[in-house]
Design an enzyme around this catalytic site. Structure first.
Site, PDB file in Angstrom:
ATOM      1  N   TYR A 163     -44.001  14.599 -30.273  1.00 12.70           N
ATOM      2  CA  TYR A 163     -44.203  15.553 -31.135  1.00 12.70           C
ATOM      3  C   TYR A 163     -45.703  15.102 -31.892  1.00 12.70           C
ATOM      4  CZ  TYR A 163     -41.487  12.068 -33.464  1.00 12.70           C
ATOM      5  OH  TYR A 163     -41.248  10.793 -34.046  1.00 12.70           O
TER       6      TYR A 163
ATOM      7  N   GLY B 293     -42.272  18.168 -28.363  1.00 12.60           N
ATOM      8  CA  GLY B 293     -41.042  17.518 -28.994  1.00 12.60           C
ATOM      9  C   GLY B 293     -40.720  17.795 -30.557  1.00 12.60           C
TER      10      GLY B 293
ATOM     11  N   SER C  61     -42.925   8.041 -39.643  1.00  9.65           N
ATOM     12  CA  SER C  61     -41.428   8.385 -39.338  1.00  9.65           C
ATOM     13  C   SER C  61     -41.271   9.935 -39.953  1.00  9.65           C
ATOM     14  CB  SER C  61     -40.246   7.799 -39.782  1.00  9.65           C
ATOM     15  OG  SER C  61     -40.530   6.496 -39.314  1.00  9.65           O
TER      16      SER C  61
ATOM     17  N   ASN D  68     -28.579   7.289 -31.386  1.00  6.11           N
ATOM     18  CA  ASN D  68     -29.589   7.562 -32.367  1.00  6.11           C
ATOM     19  C   ASN D  68     -28.948   7.949 -33.964  1.00  6.11           C
ATOM     20  OD1 ASN D  68     -28.789  10.016 -32.122  1.00  6.11           O
ATOM     21  ND2 ASN D  68     -31.102  11.063 -32.344  1.00  6.11           N
TER      22      ASN D  68
ATOM     23  N   ASP E 149     -30.248  13.364 -29.614  1.00 11.51           N
ATOM     24  CA  ASP E 149     -31.229  13.734 -28.737  1.00 11.51           C
ATOM     25  C   ASP E 149     -30.579  14.523 -27.646  1.00 11.51           C
ATOM     26  OD1 ASP E 149     -33.070  12.259 -30.249  1.00 11.51           O
ATOM     27  OD2 ASP E 149     -32.735  10.473 -28.800  1.00 11.51           O
TER      28      ASP E 149
ATOM     29  N   LYS F 170     -31.928   1.759 -30.292  1.00 13.01           N
ATOM     30  CA  LYS F 170     -30.976   2.714 -29.630  1.00 13.01           C
ATOM     31  C   LYS F 170     -29.723   2.138 -28.945  1.00 13.01           C
ATOM     32  CE  LYS F 170     -33.704   6.866 -30.294  1.00 13.01           C
ATOM     33  NZ  LYS F 170     -34.229   8.138 -29.558  1.00 13.01           N
TER      34      LYS F 170
HETATM   35  P1  NAP Z   1     -38.584   4.122 -24.145  1.00 16.59           P
HETATM   36  O1  NAP Z   1     -37.137   3.840 -24.118  1.00 16.59           O
HETATM   37  O2  NAP Z   1     -39.602   2.953 -24.731  1.00 16.59           O
HETATM   38  O3  NAP Z   1     -39.141   4.618 -22.552  1.00 16.59           O
HETATM   39  C1  NAP Z   1     -39.775   5.169 -22.210  1.00 16.59           C
HETATM   40  C2  NAP Z   1     -40.049   5.038 -20.674  1.00 16.59           C
HETATM   41  O4  NAP Z   1     -41.375   5.620 -20.411  1.00 16.59           O
HETATM   42  C3  NAP Z   1     -40.032   3.621 -20.235  1.00 16.59           C
HETATM   43  O5  NAP Z   1     -38.447   3.389 -19.699  1.00 16.59           O
HETATM   44  C4  NAP Z   1     -41.016   3.608 -18.961  1.00 16.59           C
HETATM   45  O6  NAP Z   1     -40.167   4.201 -17.830  1.00 16.59           O
HETATM   46  C5  NAP Z   1     -41.766   4.532 -19.436  1.00 16.59           C
HETATM   47  N1  NAP Z   1     -43.076   4.044 -19.954  1.00 16.59           N
HETATM   48  C6  NAP Z   1     -43.194   3.277 -20.838  1.00 16.59           C
HETATM   49  N2  NAP Z   1     -44.596   2.766 -20.990  1.00 16.59           N
HETATM   50  C7  NAP Z   1     -45.115   3.470 -19.932  1.00 16.59           C
HETATM   51  C8  NAP Z   1     -46.629   3.270 -19.354  1.00 16.59           C
HETATM   52  N3  NAP Z   1     -47.439   2.716 -20.168  1.00 16.59           N
HETATM   53  N4  NAP Z   1     -46.850   3.965 -18.452  1.00 16.59           N
HETATM   54  C9  NAP Z   1     -46.005   4.785 -17.620  1.00 16.59           C
HETATM   55  N5  NAP Z   1     -44.633   4.727 -17.976  1.00 16.59           N
HETATM   56  C10 NAP Z   1     -44.274   4.164 -19.296  1.00 16.59           C
HETATM   57  O7  NAP Z   1     -38.904   5.289 -25.132  1.00 16.59           O
HETATM   58  P2  NAP Z   1     -37.967   6.342 -25.376  1.00 16.59           P
HETATM   59  O8  NAP Z   1     -37.170   6.174 -26.513  1.00 16.59           O
HETATM   60  O9  NAP Z   1     -37.293   6.926 -24.235  1.00 16.59           O
HETATM   61  O10 NAP Z   1     -39.004   7.452 -25.983  1.00 16.59           O
HETATM   62  C11 NAP Z   1     -39.993   8.105 -25.149  1.00 16.59           C
HETATM   63  C12 NAP Z   1     -40.881   9.133 -25.996  1.00 16.59           C
HETATM   64  O11 NAP Z   1     -39.964  10.212 -26.292  1.00 16.59           O
HETATM   65  C13 NAP Z   1     -41.351   8.713 -27.203  1.00 16.59           C
HETATM   66  O12 NAP Z   1     -42.623   9.075 -27.065  1.00 16.59           O
HETATM   67  C14 NAP Z   1     -40.816   9.244 -28.365  1.00 16.59           C
HETATM   68  O13 NAP Z   1     -41.334   9.301 -29.389  1.00 16.59           O
HETATM   69  C15 NAP Z   1     -40.134  10.442 -27.684  1.00 16.59           C
HETATM   70  N6  NAP Z   1     -38.958  10.942 -28.171  1.00 16.59           N
HETATM   71  C16 NAP Z   1     -38.951  12.326 -28.920  1.00 16.59           C
HETATM   72  C17 NAP Z   1     -37.820  12.551 -29.262  1.00 16.59           C
HETATM   73  C18 NAP Z   1     -37.669  14.122 -30.097  1.00 16.59           C
HETATM   74  O14 NAP Z   1     -36.642  14.289 -30.795  1.00 16.59           O
HETATM   75  N7  NAP Z   1     -38.703  14.774 -29.792  1.00 16.59           N
HETATM   76  C19 NAP Z   1     -36.455  11.970 -29.203  1.00 16.59           C
HETATM   77  C20 NAP Z   1     -36.668  10.714 -28.672  1.00 16.59           C
HETATM   78  C21 NAP Z   1     -37.847  10.129 -27.991  1.00 16.59           C
HETATM   79  P3  NAP Z   1     -40.623   3.220 -16.315  1.00 16.59           P
HETATM   80  O15 NAP Z   1     -40.436   1.803 -16.770  1.00 16.59           O
HETATM   81  O16 NAP Z   1     -39.398   3.831 -15.546  1.00 16.59           O
HETATM   82  O17 NAP Z   1     -41.830   3.802 -15.824  1.00 16.59           O
END
Ligand code: NAP
Length: 248
Positions: A210, A231, A14, A85, A104, A64
Site C-alpha cells: 500500500y 493493498g 506503521s 496478525n 489478512d 506472524k
Molecule cells: P514475507 O513473509 O516476508 O514473504 C514475502 C515473500 O516474498 C517471500 O516468502 C518470498 O517468496 C518473496 N520475496 C521476498 N523477497 C523477495 C525478493 N527480493 N525477490 C523476490 N521475491 C521475494 O512477507 P509477507 O508478510 O508475506 O508480506 C508481503 C507483502 O505484503 C509486504 O509488502 C507486506 O507489507 C504486504 N502485506 C500487505 C497487507 C495488507 O493488508 N495490504 C497484509 C499483509 C502483507 P519466495 O522465497 O518463495 O520467492
C-alpha cells in the site's frame, strides 16, 4: 484505560496507530494504541504482564508465525494458514488468555471478491510464498479459484519459477497478486520479474503493498490496460476486522 497495540520488528512506518487513534477519538473511547518494537518474540509475555490493560494486539513482520507458540487458542482459519496478525487478550483472574486470528484473510477476501465479480479470470498467480501469500491462497481456495505460487525457489509441484512465466501462462492466469515486498517503500524501484508485455486488458493486477499507492508492478499493469488494485483497502478492512474481534 484500555490498551491495544502492534508488535513487530520495525514499526516506524506503521499504518495502525493513526488508524486506531482516529477510531478511538470518533468513538469517544478512553483507549490507547501503542507500538511495541521488539527484536525477539520472546519479549511478548513480558509486554503482556507489564500491561494488564492490554486487550488486543496486531502482529506484523516478522512475527506472524513465531507468535503461535504463545497462544492459548487459534481460530480455525488462522490455524489453516499457519499465521496470526491479531491477538485477543482475555484476562481471567489476572492471567492472560490469548486467542490468535488472521484478519489478512478477511481483508483480502472482501477486496478480491468485488474485483473479480463478473470477470472470467481463469486461474491466478500468487507471487511469493510467505505469510500473506498463504492467506491469499486460503481465500482463493475458498473461492474455488485455481492458482500457482511463483517463487524464487520454484519449479516444483504447485510452484512456478519466475523464468517459467511465458506468454501462454500469463494469458491463462488473469489474476496476478503480488504478495512479495518487491516495490515497497523505500525500495520503490523493485518489481517482480514477470513478462509485463504479455499483460493485457483482461488482466487484474493486485498488489498487497500500500506504500507507495502505485508500485511499479501496478504501474506496468495499468500501462498495459490491466485493472489494478493496491493493498490500502485490504489494510483498512483487516484493521476493522481486528477491532471487531477485540470487541466481541
Ligand atoms: P514475507 O513473509 O516476508 O514473504 C514475502 C515473500 O516474498 C517471500 O516468502 C518470498 O517468496 C518473496 N520475496 C521476498 N523477497 C523477495 C525478493 N527480493 N525477490 C523476490 N521475491 C521475494 O512477507 P509477507 O508478510 O508475506 O508480506 C508481503 C507483502 O505484503 C509486504 O509488502 C507486506 O507489507 C504486504 N502485506 C500487505 C497487507 C495488507 O493488508 N495490504 C497484509 C499483509 C502483507 P519466495 O522465497 O518463495 O520467492
Amino acid at each position: 484505560m484500555e490498551l491495544y497495540g502492534l508488535i513487530g520488528k520495525k514499526l516506524e512506518h506503521s499504518f495502525s496507530p493513526g488508524y486506531f487513534t482516529k477510531k478511538f477519538r470518533e468513538l469517544n473511547l478512553d483507549a490507547d494504541y501503542r507500538l511495541f518494537e521488539i527484536d525477539t518474540i520472546s519479549k511478548l509475555p513480558e509486554i503482556i504482564q507489564e500491561n494488564k490493560n492490554l486487550r488486543g494486539l496486531n502482529v506484523t513482520i516478522p512475527y506472524k508465525k513465531d507468535v503461535l507458540q504463545f497462544l492459548d487458542k487459534m481460530d480455525h482459519n488462522a490455524k489453516q494458514v499457519g499465521s496470526v496478525n491479531t491477538i485477543k487478550i482475555d484476562w481471567r483472574n489476572d492471567i492472560p488468555y490469548l486467542t490468535g486470528y488472521n484478519t489478512d484473510i478477511i481483508g483480502f477476501e472482501q477486496t478480491v471478491v468485488p474485483l473479480i465479480k463478473e470477470r472470467d479470470i481463469g486461474h491466478a498467480l500468487i507471487l511469493g510464498t510467505g505469510g500473506s501469500a498463504q492467506a491469499v491462497a486460503f481465500v482463493l481456495n475458498s473461492l474455488n479459484i485455481d492458482f500457482y505460487f511463483v517463487s524464487r525457489n520454484g519449479n516444483k509441484p504447485g510452484i512456478l519459477a519466475y523464468n517459467n512465466l511465458d506468454q501462454g501462462i500469463i494469458s491463462r492466469h488473469k489474476l496476478i497478486i503480488n504478495a512479495t515486498p518487491l516495490g515497497m517503500f523505500p525500495n520503490i524501484e523493485n518489481v517482480p520479474d514477470i513478462p509485463f508485455n504479455s499483460i493485457g486488458i483482461n488482466h487484474i493486477l493486485y498488489d498487497l503493498i500500500y506504500n507507495p499507492a502505485e508500485t511499479r508492478f501496478l504501474k506496468k499493469g495499468r500501462q498495459n490496460g490491466a485493472r489494478i488494485l493496491n493493498g490500502q483497502k485490504m489494510l483498512e478492512l483487516q484493521a476493522d476486522a481486528s477491532w471487531k474481534i477485540w470487541q466481541e
